[in-house]
Design an enzyme around this catalytic site. Sequence first.
Site, short mmCIF file in Angstrom:
data_model
loop_
_atom_site.label_atom_id
_atom_site.label_comp_id
_atom_site.label_asym_id
_atom_site.label_seq_id
_atom_site.Cartn_x
_atom_site.Cartn_y
_atom_site.Cartn_z
N GLN A 32 0.86 -1.18 0.00
CA GLN A 32 0.00 0.00 0.00
C GLN A 32 0.89 1.23 0.00
O GLN A 32 2.01 1.21 0.53
CB GLN A 32 -0.95 0.01 1.20
CG GLN A 32 -2.10 -0.99 1.03
CD GLN A 32 -3.13 -0.85 2.13
OE1 GLN A 32 -2.99 -1.51 3.15
NE2 GLN A 32 -4.16 -0.04 1.92
N SER A 33 0.41 2.33 -0.56
CA SER A 33 1.30 3.43 -0.92
C SER A 33 1.81 4.22 0.27
O SER A 33 2.97 4.63 0.30
CB SER A 33 0.58 4.38 -1.90
OG SER A 33 0.25 3.69 -3.08
#
Length: 697
Positions: A32-33
């Site tokens: 996830q970023s």
Amino acid sequence: MSEKPASARRVMPHDKVTAQHHGRLAIVYVRQSTPQQVERHQESTRLQYALVDRAADLGWERGRIIVIDDDLGRSGSTIEGRLGFQRLVAEVGLGNVGLVLGIEMSRLARSCRDWHQLLEICSLFDTLIADVDGVYDPAHYNDRLLLGLKGTMSEAELHILKARMLEGRMAKARRGELGRAVPMGYTRRASGEIILDPDEQAQSTIRLVFDLYDRHHTIGRVLRHLAANGIRLPVRAAGGAAKGELEWRRANRPSLYCLLVNPIYAGAYVYGLRPSDRRRQRPGHPKSGRKAPDLDNAHVVLHDHLPAYISWERYLENRKQLQSNATKQRGPVRAGVALLSGLLICGRCGLRMNSVYNHNGRGPRYQCGNMRSTYDEPLCQSLSAPPLDTLIARLAMEAVQPAALEVALSVAADLEAERIALRQHWQQRLERARYEAGRARRQYDAVEPENRLVVRTLERTWETALSELGRLEAEHEKALRERPAAPTQAEITAIRAVSEDLPALWQANTTTPEDRQTIVRLLLERVLVEVIGDSEQVRVECHWHGGTRTEHRIIRPVSCAKRLSNYAALVARASELRKAGLDGGEIAETLNREGWQPAKRCDAFSGSMVRNLLRTAHPEAPVSRLRHPAVEREPDEWTVPELARRLALPQSTIYSWVRRGRLMSRSISGGSRLNRLVHADAGMIAALSAKPVTPAS
């Protein structure tokens, strides 16, 4: 709903999955970023971890399914810093992986460069890629085409999101509402409004810095003034337990530079003042690679948007002065007696000339050595500083003579304003220290005496505040004793009288070289000099502020008379006077009376200078006759220099033989080295020439 046991799960066959793939690992890649997404969007995390069941459904044993989640909180726009993705690529390249699973292609990579590299490696090592939509074989053209399209869409999606966010950021900046950290002297209210620091001493200190720079024009001199007077800069703590509290820190050069170049002090809201150069940006450091402040190319400039300490015109003048102080420009006023340091331009090559000093700083010179230092070429030109400085000083005095009184009164007003600012600063420091001491006492009095744990701490705080107050009062008394008193009316009258005699004021011991350089810089933009040939003639072109140009000629000292432009005429005149029967002293008087100038720094010719001139021009002429025309020589008599040249020996050897009696000699009238004639006939000369010479004792 409870999960079925592994033995009860039905394996879903797939035509692309073979036993060869089952013999290798299945890797589930989780990413996830940002950390905020990991914390707030946990459903996406759970869906990615659930891909383990997807791998099991495709026939992999649980023990051969590996989850790589090292990149949680990492952006997929680049491979830098993504250790999990690097580990994935390494395992595929070693042939250990049969299947790579991701919730979607954007989780694996949002850069086509990284995505196609992974596809190529998977194709070479027969590794499958799977997401929630299906299983793909990168070695097959149709699957690879579809995977490439998904990667392109993933990268495009990232660019669309970034463009949307940047446009929103820019729209907010155009309104002047984009929140950023405020510099010293400002603070931000809870509503987001930026105001001047409510502390009166903080405001006066910032204004004092700008006033000092207006006077001294260099950051170094402002820094020395602040350090000498114990003045510190007001800084609001950006974080920690003391966040938002006012702290007083030592002044330093970077802080002063940032204060002078920041347009917020002129009341302007500026966004994009320091653009980034992607070529100089270091991976993982988004703020690196920033260029120098460029006000002309800033994205947003809103004048009169914020409270200001100075005007916009004053801010532009400060920036112009900072650029002028750069080493590639004329630079700041420098130490040293050379008047034109930083202003002198070579009239031959157009480059800036440097100031050099010989004899422990007593021999200033200007020289153009840029081509020598860059290309190892000879010096372009060089000249002594005093003749040129004398000309410029005279021109400067003539230029400022009409405004002498106004300049003197302006300087006196500046000194008085600085005195008032320092007095106000000390009063504010003492007021703050007395307040801190009083507050510590009130806290001490408010606590119950029985609570010794608190009383002891407050007592130490009170003692510290009293000690700081005592130290400041002592420093204030010392500063008052060392600070010169304000000028009286009689002294102001004396200043006006002295200002009418500018040459005397220019030469006064109290006028420093830095003061003289500052005056010249206020008048002159630059000065071009060109030495004509290798002679003593120098052409000087002065470029004055306002566009006026004047041209002048000066005479520089040269190393020898042969470099004089009128050398041939000078020798001819001296020879003519010599033939008329005049001796060296009489020739020198005649030349001085007629206006001839010698080569070196002497103002007039002397007898010895004339004799050297004639001896160099006519080496065949007898030296003694040049110097002692009335002395008659006997046969076979030589002067010491003549005999030394005849025998090709040092003169010291001849004098040694005379002292030891080996050569006969007699004294003649005169007080220099030509006061002795040595007797040496042809036989003696032949014997001295043939016999080995012993060193002179």
